[in-house]
Design a protein around this motif. Structure first.
Motif, PDB file in Angstrom:
ATOM      1  N   ASP A   1       0.901  -1.222   0.044  1.00 40.34           N
ATOM      2  CA  ASP A   1      -0.036  -0.083   0.127  1.00 40.34           C
ATOM      3  C   ASP A   1       0.771   1.429  -0.114  1.00 40.34           C
ATOM      4  OD1 ASP A   1      -2.493   1.505   0.480  1.00 40.34           O
ATOM      5  OD2 ASP A   1      -1.540   1.789   2.390  1.00 40.34           O
TER       6      ASP A   1
ATOM      7  N   ARG B   1       1.350   4.346  -2.841  1.00 40.16           N
ATOM      8  CA  ARG B   1       1.107   5.621  -2.788  1.00 40.16           C
ATOM      9  C   ARG B   1       2.247   6.549  -3.160  1.00 40.16           C
ATOM     10  NH1 ARG B   1      -2.681   6.861   1.924  1.00 40.16           N
ATOM     11  NH2 ARG B   1      -3.944   4.988   1.743  1.00 40.16           N
ATOM     12  N   HIS B   2       3.475   5.909  -2.688  1.00 39.50           N
ATOM     13  CA  HIS B   2       4.711   6.601  -3.029  1.00 39.50           C
ATOM     14  C   HIS B   2       4.776   6.913  -4.690  1.00 39.50           C
ATOM     15  CE1 HIS B   2       6.990   8.031   0.434  1.00 39.50           C
ATOM     16  NE2 HIS B   2       6.423   6.818   1.083  1.00 39.50           N
TER      17      HIS B   2
ATOM     18  N   ALA C   1       2.397   9.494  -5.636  1.00 39.69           N
ATOM     19  CA  ALA C   1       2.814  10.760  -5.096  1.00 39.69           C
ATOM     20  C   ALA C   1       3.938  11.278  -5.756  1.00 39.69           C
ATOM     21  CB  ALA C   1       3.027  10.750  -3.512  1.00 39.69           C
TER      22      ALA C   1
ATOM     23  N   ARG D   1      -9.454   6.074  -1.557  1.00 41.24           N
ATOM     24  CA  ARG D   1      -9.583   7.426  -1.080  1.00 41.24           C
ATOM     25  C   ARG D   1      -8.555   8.309  -1.623  1.00 41.24           C
ATOM     26  NH1 ARG D   1     -10.632   8.737   5.058  1.00 41.24           N
ATOM     27  NH2 ARG D   1     -12.781   7.869   4.611  1.00 41.24           N
ATOM     28  N   PHE D   2      -7.239   7.541  -1.399  1.00 45.53           N
ATOM     29  CA  PHE D   2      -6.127   8.469  -1.537  1.00 45.53           C
ATOM     30  C   PHE D   2      -5.969   8.757  -3.078  1.00 45.53           C
ATOM     31  CE2 PHE D   2      -1.834   8.170  -3.142  1.00 45.53           C
ATOM     32  CZ  PHE D   2      -1.254   9.035  -2.342  1.00 45.53           C
TER      33      PHE D   2
ATOM     34  N   VAL E   1      -8.451   8.675  -5.386  1.00 41.94           N
ATOM     35  CA  VAL E   1      -9.535   9.491  -5.934  1.00 41.94           C
ATOM     36  C   VAL E   1      -9.449  10.794  -5.276  1.00 41.94           C
ATOM     37  CG1 VAL E   1     -12.199  10.144  -5.224  1.00 41.94           C
ATOM     38  CG2 VAL E   1     -11.632   7.559  -5.800  1.00 41.94           C
ATOM     39  N   ASP E   2      -8.662  11.134  -4.307  1.00 42.38           N
ATOM     40  CA  ASP E   2      -8.600  12.508  -4.020  1.00 42.38           C
ATOM     41  C   ASP E   2      -7.759  13.173  -5.063  1.00 42.38           C
ATOM     42  OD1 ASP E   2      -8.282  14.595  -2.375  1.00 42.38           O
ATOM     43  OD2 ASP E   2      -6.951  13.644  -0.840  1.00 42.38           O
TER      44      ASP E   2
ATOM     45  N   SER F   1      -7.006  16.180  -5.094  1.00 48.07           N
ATOM     46  CA  SER F   1      -5.974  17.291  -4.583  1.00 48.07           C
ATOM     47  C   SER F   1      -4.786  16.829  -4.511  1.00 48.07           C
ATOM     48  CB  SER F   1      -6.821  17.666  -3.007  1.00 48.07           C
ATOM     49  OG  SER F   1      -6.214  16.574  -2.341  1.00 48.07           O
ATOM     50  N   ARG F   2      -4.124  15.748  -5.052  1.00 48.76           N
ATOM     51  CA  ARG F   2      -2.656  15.470  -5.119  1.00 48.76           C
ATOM     52  C   ARG F   2      -1.923  16.760  -5.807  1.00 48.76           C
ATOM     53  NH1 ARG F   2      -1.186  12.826  -1.873  1.00 48.76           N
ATOM     54  NH2 ARG F   2      -3.414  13.275  -0.996  1.00 48.76           N
TER      55      ARG F   2
ATOM     56  N   GLU G   1      -3.073  19.743  -5.553  1.00 47.23           N
ATOM     57  CA  GLU G   1      -3.482  20.645  -4.561  1.00 47.23           C
ATOM     58  C   GLU G   1      -2.481  20.484  -3.407  1.00 47.23           C
ATOM     59  OE1 GLU G   1      -6.975  22.588  -3.962  1.00 47.23           O
ATOM     60  OE2 GLU G   1      -6.975  22.730  -1.796  1.00 47.23           O
ATOM     61  N   ASP G   2      -2.336  19.390  -2.990  1.00 47.11           N
ATOM     62  CA  ASP G   2      -1.448  19.029  -1.900  1.00 47.11           C
ATOM     63  C   ASP G   2      -0.247  19.404  -1.776  1.00 47.11           C
ATOM     64  OD1 ASP G   2      -3.218  18.073   0.056  1.00 47.11           O
ATOM     65  OD2 ASP G   2      -2.685  15.812  -0.149  1.00 47.11           O
TER      66      ASP G   2
ATOM     67  N   ARG H   1       0.890  21.771  -4.004  1.00 44.55           N
ATOM     68  CA  ARG H   1       1.012  23.247  -3.753  1.00 44.55           C
ATOM     69  C   ARG H   1       0.745  23.938  -2.152  1.00 44.55           C
ATOM     70  NH1 ARG H   1      -0.300  27.965  -5.860  1.00 44.55           N
ATOM     71  NH2 ARG H   1      -2.342  28.980  -5.425  1.00 44.55           N
ATOM     72  N   VAL H   2      -0.166  23.153  -1.701  1.00 45.21           N
ATOM     73  CA  VAL H   2      -0.302  23.329  -0.307  1.00 45.21           C
ATOM     74  C   VAL H   2       0.818  23.214   0.607  1.00 45.21           C
ATOM     75  CG1 VAL H   2      -1.176  22.499   2.061  1.00 45.21           C
ATOM     76  CG2 VAL H   2      -2.615  22.935   0.234  1.00 45.21           C
ATOM     77  N   LEU H   3       1.603  22.154   0.389  1.00 49.83           N
ATOM     78  CA  LEU H   3       2.979  22.045   1.164  1.00 49.83           C
ATOM     79  C   LEU H   3       3.919  22.970   0.969  1.00 49.83           C
ATOM     80  CD1 LEU H   3       3.251  18.254   1.124  1.00 49.83           C
ATOM     81  CD2 LEU H   3       2.980  19.576   3.030  1.00 49.83           C
TER      82      LEU H   3
END
Lengths: 489, 196
Positions: free
Chosen positions: A205, A209-210, A213, A306-307, A309-310, A312-313, A315-316, A318-320
């Protein structure tokens, strides 16, 4: 084994555990809780209090050997990768589970003492059977397959012929013990492997994710779409093999066969008391552990989904970047007071209508003093007014009591039991009426030192309420002797 | 307004943010009545936002410019001006949430009070009275709990970072805050230059 490989393994949590100063404590404590009892997911408070007890006993024997407190040990063990601390979905309390590393260390230590008898024949049989399955299972030539089946049939025919002739050959006790041991060790190993399966899936898992990401822009989204399309975790080799096992185990026919066989084998006289009663529980333990792993797979798949579908990858990221930029600004502005804050919509609606408020009403305080309850003669108290609004059928209540007293061999019963059997329908009034039950065949003893907590439904409104009442015992009156005796107590 | 809307609408307005896990029955009603709730709330100038993946719903003030008739509608949703430390904590928590989503399988981010103190301490003006600083941070934490950005868990001293702050503190809000601080920084450096 390669030197570098071994050097790498020295850092493996299991190896670190074996070299740890308090290895004996970790292995014995965690081994008991997580491996022997096969507990999966123990709440923090439970584990902490158990470890506390253990530490207390150990320190009694040898004062000062374990000076730290239970929670410090648990924190350290978690940090070292022997325990996994996590929040189960929907729970506010952290839970602990053993890691595969701990399980391995425990298994290794357990195998160290020399065994008096090591069966080898059964394992050789298993190996030959496995090899035959593999060779035969991949054979494409039909003639070879037919020949093999014929050979098996001939062997079975020969066996039947021998039995017809009265020749019964049985497994020797030694051969039996050999096989029994193999069943035992395989069963336990299987159980142990579930934790590793879980750990592998969790790792898979994280790896997925990595991948998503770190993949650049569009590629990450493609990857996410691809992974979403297939249930990657369930379809991994590990996931498929596990699913096959789980399906096999879930079939009721197989479960019954397994249980019956175990039962039968465990009763064989040839085992001479070496039968392991725990083995009978193994199918349940498997099922429990497998269900647990199944749950993990489901959760991981859901979380991964969920990860993915999100959306906002991007966006995440950019947020960081923005968070880091804000941190830099703040650091540069260090020491300046009165920095501005941000404005935030808080969508909660507080409606306070002026006309909803009541005018001030002086509050009449009622002094309550429980200390000054005077012993009063029952005869002087008249609580009939309490019931003026509600009609309680005291006859019926007395009937309940008499019935319960008559049913009891000792000729007595208590209020809590009666209320249990006949739930209150009129609330407190009915409860109080029990204190007034009068019948020539009954004596009532009130013990103010002991109290009972009674829970009963509210009258006319939904919900339940509770009352703490003195412990009341009803005794069958036999010429006043029972009552006299009880009053002395 | 039909009876079926009463419960979900009142719950939404009262709760501010309604989580599926906190009220599963109400959540079901919200999801099944989504369109009707949206129509109803738009009458009073509100939008309902439902995030099914994350399992929460909240009510948002409609963009006032979007009204065709040009009429001005007073705000129903209060806009809070947060203090600088509370804003900064919110920003840092948003960053932690983004981090934890990348690294961990657990959708829940649980932090202890000590984590929170450590997270913000370095960014606040240093004080000789450490205890006072920590007391202040406690007050900020309480404010964040009031704002429902944090939720105290059953274990004392641990807080769950609520996931809806992802929607509340989005890139736009962060960008505005970032710009604001940049302006301050520019102003500070010019005054510093003037002093020399």
């Amino acid at each position: 084994m390669d030197f570098d490989q071994v050097t790498e393994l020295v850092r493996h949590p299991a190896w670190v555990l074996l070299r740890a100063d308090n290895a004996a404590l970790v292995l014995s404590f965690c081994g008991t809780v997580f491996v022997d009892e096969n507990a999966r997911g123990v709440p923090e408070t439970v584990l902490e209090s158990r470890l506390d007890d253990r530490l207390y006993l150990l320190n009694e024997e040898k004062p000062g050997s374990f000076p730290r407190s239970a929670d410090v040990y648990l924190a350290e063990w978690t940090k070292n990768g022997w325990l996994r601390k996590y929040y189960p979905p929907g729970e506010d309390e952290a839970h602990f589970d053993a890691t595969a590393a701990l399980e391995k260390a425990v298994a290794w230590v357990r195998d160290l003492p020399a065994r008096s008898f090591i069966g080898t024949e059964s394992r050789l049989n298993t190996v030959v059977a496995l090899l035959r399955q593999m060779a035969f299972g991949t054979e494409t030539d039909p003639q070879t397959r037919i020949d093999e089946l014929r050979r098996e049939r001939d062997a079975i025919d020969a066996q039947i012929a021998r039995l017809r002739a009265g020749e019964v050959d049985m497994l020797s006790p030694l051969a039996l013990l050999d096989r029994y041991q193999q069943v035992e060790s395989t069963a336990v190993e299987l159980l142990r492997d579930f934790r590793e399966v879980e750990a592998n899936l969790r790792e898979l898992d994280v790896r997925l994710r990595h991948q998503v990401a770190t993949a650049e822009g569009g590629k990450g989204e493609q990857l996410a779409a691809f992974l979403l399309d297939r249930d990657e975790i369930a379809r991994s080799d590990q996931g498929q093999s596990f699913q096959a096992f789980f399906d096999y185990l879930l079939s009721p026919r197989r479960q019954q066969e397994l249980r019956e066989l175990l039962q039968q084998v465990n009763q064989l006289p040839q085992l001479e008391g070496r039968a392991n009663q725990n083995l009978l529980k193994i199918p349940f333990a498997w099922l429990e552990a497998a269900e647990n792993t199944q749950d993990t797979v489901r959760q991981l798949t859901e979380q991964l989904r969920r990860f993915l579908v999100d959306r906002s990858r991007a966006e995440d990221r950019r947020v960081l970047a923005l968070v880091r930029s804000i941190q830099r600004h703040v650091t540069a502005l260090e020491g300046r007071a009165n920095l501005p804050g941000m404005a935030l919509d808080v969508s909660q609606a507080h409606l306070t209508l002026p006309m909803e408020r009541r005018l001030y009403m002086p509050v009449e305080r009622i002094e309550l003093d429980t200390a000054a309850v005077e012993e009063s003669d029952d005869a002087e108290v008249d609580i009939s007014e309490l019931f003026s609004g509600v009609r309680v059928d005291t006859e019926a209540l007395a009937g309940h009591v008499l019935e319960a007293v008559a049913a009891s061999p000792s000729g007595q019963t208590n209020l809590a039991a009666i209320v249990d059997d006949h739930p209150l329908t009129l609330g407190l009034a009915e409860l109080l009426a029990y204190f007034q039950v009068e019948h020539p065949d009954l004596d009532m003893i009130v013990d103010p030192d002991r109290t009972d907590l009674l829970v009963y439904p509210r009258v006319h409104v939904p919900g339940r309420t509770q009352a703490r009442v003195p412990h009341v015992t009803f005794v069958r009156d036999e010429g006043g002797t029972a009552a006299g005796k009880a009053e002395h107590q | 307004m039909s009876d079926a809307l009463t419960v979900p609408v009142v719950h939404l307005l009262k709760a501010g943010v309604l989580y599926q896990s906190d009220a599963p029955a109400v959540w079901e009603q919200i999801v099944s009545q989504q369109a009707a709730i949206g129509d109803y709330l738009s009458v009073i100038g509100l939008d309902v936002v439902i995030d099914r993946a994350e399992g929460y719903a909240y009510v948002r003030q409609q963009d006032l410019d979007s009204r065709d008739d040009g009429a001005t509608v007073p705000r129903l949703v209060t806009r809070h001006r947060l203090s600088f430390p509370v804003s900064l904590m919110l920003v840092l928590l948003r960053g932690r949430l983004a981090d934890s989503d990348t690294d961990s399988a657990d959708p829940r981010l649980v932090l202890t009070r000590d984590d929170l103190v450590e997270m913000i301490r370095g960014f606040l003006p240093p004080r000789s009275n450490e205890a006072q600083l920590v007391d202040q941070i406690d007050a900020h934490i309480k404010k964040l709990v009031d704002l429902k950005a944090l939720r105290q868990t059953k274990q004392t001293g641990t807080y769950e970072v609520r996931r809806h702050i992802k929607a509340l503190v989005d890139a736009q809000a962060l960008n505005d805050f970032n710009d604001l601080l940049a302006t301050y920084r520019d102003a500070a450096s010019t005054t510093a230059k003037d002093d020399t």
